[in-house]
Design an enzyme around this catalytic site. Sequence first.
Site, PDB file in Angstrom:
ATOM      1  N   ASP A  90      23.014  12.053 -21.271  1.00 34.67           N
ATOM      2  CA  ASP A  90      21.821  12.662 -21.877  1.00 34.67           C
ATOM      3  C   ASP A  90      21.143  13.620 -20.910  1.00 34.67           C
ATOM      4  O   ASP A  90      20.689  14.693 -21.311  1.00 34.67           O
ATOM      5  CB  ASP A  90      20.840  11.574 -22.323  1.00 34.67           C
ATOM      6  N   SER A 147      19.396  11.693 -28.221  1.00 34.20           N
ATOM      7  CA  SER A 147      18.812  11.636 -26.886  1.00 34.20           C
ATOM      8  C   SER A 147      17.853  10.451 -26.757  1.00 34.20           C
ATOM      9  O   SER A 147      17.937   9.654 -25.812  1.00 34.20           O
ATOM     10  CB  SER A 147      18.077  12.946 -26.574  1.00 34.20           C
ATOM     11  N   LYS A 187      19.010   6.159 -25.030  1.00 34.90           N
ATOM     12  CA  LYS A 187      18.311   5.509 -23.912  1.00 34.90           C
ATOM     13  C   LYS A 187      17.661   4.199 -24.348  1.00 34.90           C
ATOM     14  O   LYS A 187      17.695   3.205 -23.623  1.00 34.90           O
ATOM     15  CB  LYS A 187      17.251   6.458 -23.335  1.00 34.90           C
TER      16      LYS A 187
END
Length: 441
Positions: free
Chosen positions: A161, A183, A187
């Site tokens: 990312d 993105s 995470k």
Amino acid sequence: MRMYDIIHKKRDGGALTKEEIRFFVEGYTKGEIPDYQVSALLMAIFLNKMDRRETVDLTEAVMHSGDTVDLSSINGLKVDKHSTGGVGDKTTILLGPMVAACGVPVAKMSGRGLGHTGGTLDKLESIGGFMVEVSSEDFIRQVNEVGLAVIGQSKNIAPADKKLYGLRDVTATVDDVSLIAASVMSKKLAAGSDAIVLDVKVGSGAFVKTIDGAIELGQIMVDIGDGMGRAVIAVITGMDQPLGYAVGNALEVKEAIATLRGEGPQDLRELCLRLGGMMVYLGGKAKTPEEGSELVLDALRSGAAFEKLKAFVAAQGGDVSQIESPELLPGAKIIEPVLSLKSGHVAHIQSDEVGISATILGAGRETLESVIDHGAGIVLVKKVGDAVKQGEVLAYLHTNSDQRLEEARERLLGAYEIQAEDVPVPKLIHAIVRKDGVVRY
């Protein structure tokens, strides 16, 4: 498999397979595929879009490009919260203790601020002694014992990312919903929680400017979570003015403490009750989000949430006396009022300009190397819908250096729009997106 063929396929509007997506993500992360080819693919994705299945596959590939966190040894359902960024957004400092006080473990990895939005870690570090770097073993032990821990994100969480975002930033391919969603979610999913509440900001202080765009982004992220076996709820919230009144690290901690003591601003309190209710619901401690909000409200009223904040701060080495007596937190030698140039009603506050003004005063980073002044920032006095007279105080600037005081003052004045007519208070929550549909307010 060749990168050329993948680019060609997407250029002509084809859907990439899971294997093709994994090939380009792995190859780029390892440095085996050059920037220029990935740039070409990103532009093809931007122009021809990805379908929901491709977006899920991209998220999964980016998520597995580095470490994933195993939280299985933490008791109970772990619920995380993510905000897409805003000004004065100190909700993590409130939501963690509020939700943990209801018996839902919160194991959170947060980031630092760069530009006009503040970072949770920077705010917590304004508390003397607070440690954001904690070993995995201590992190898990603390969540099991205290119910809450907030630490810095591992450098090897979703490394793909970081590389992809760097390219998107210079190739005009940032604002694609699939790329944004992948993105964010890569995470959050790598961080190991069982469920996620997403606070998707919309308005002048947010990346997404339209409600429809924010709902679309929320729907895609909810779909990604569902596709990867995680429960996700997205709340579309307004960022057409800062959240609460305080903007700046220690100032925001003080406002969070006041809110946990029942004295904080109404918009911040309302948002935390709604988001907290959803977190408690996803954590299995309430049958509905509404019931969850009632439990969170009880934790506020009883003082349990405030006590949980103190236990959390103590566990991470922070000075609890600063929580009990917030005046001991870092302050500013210079506190200057900003006066209104005209009479009327506050019609709009350009949130990102407020954030930039606070950064100029020392509250944020203009470069990665910038040193933060934890006592610097802005405290608003007038918000949208308020009446104001010429010469009346709009806000106070807090800083320990007068070097750029006038620059910050001019910038903040420019962020305020004042008109003669009455102005309604802006809506805080615009919509809630769940797996089974969207509810607009």
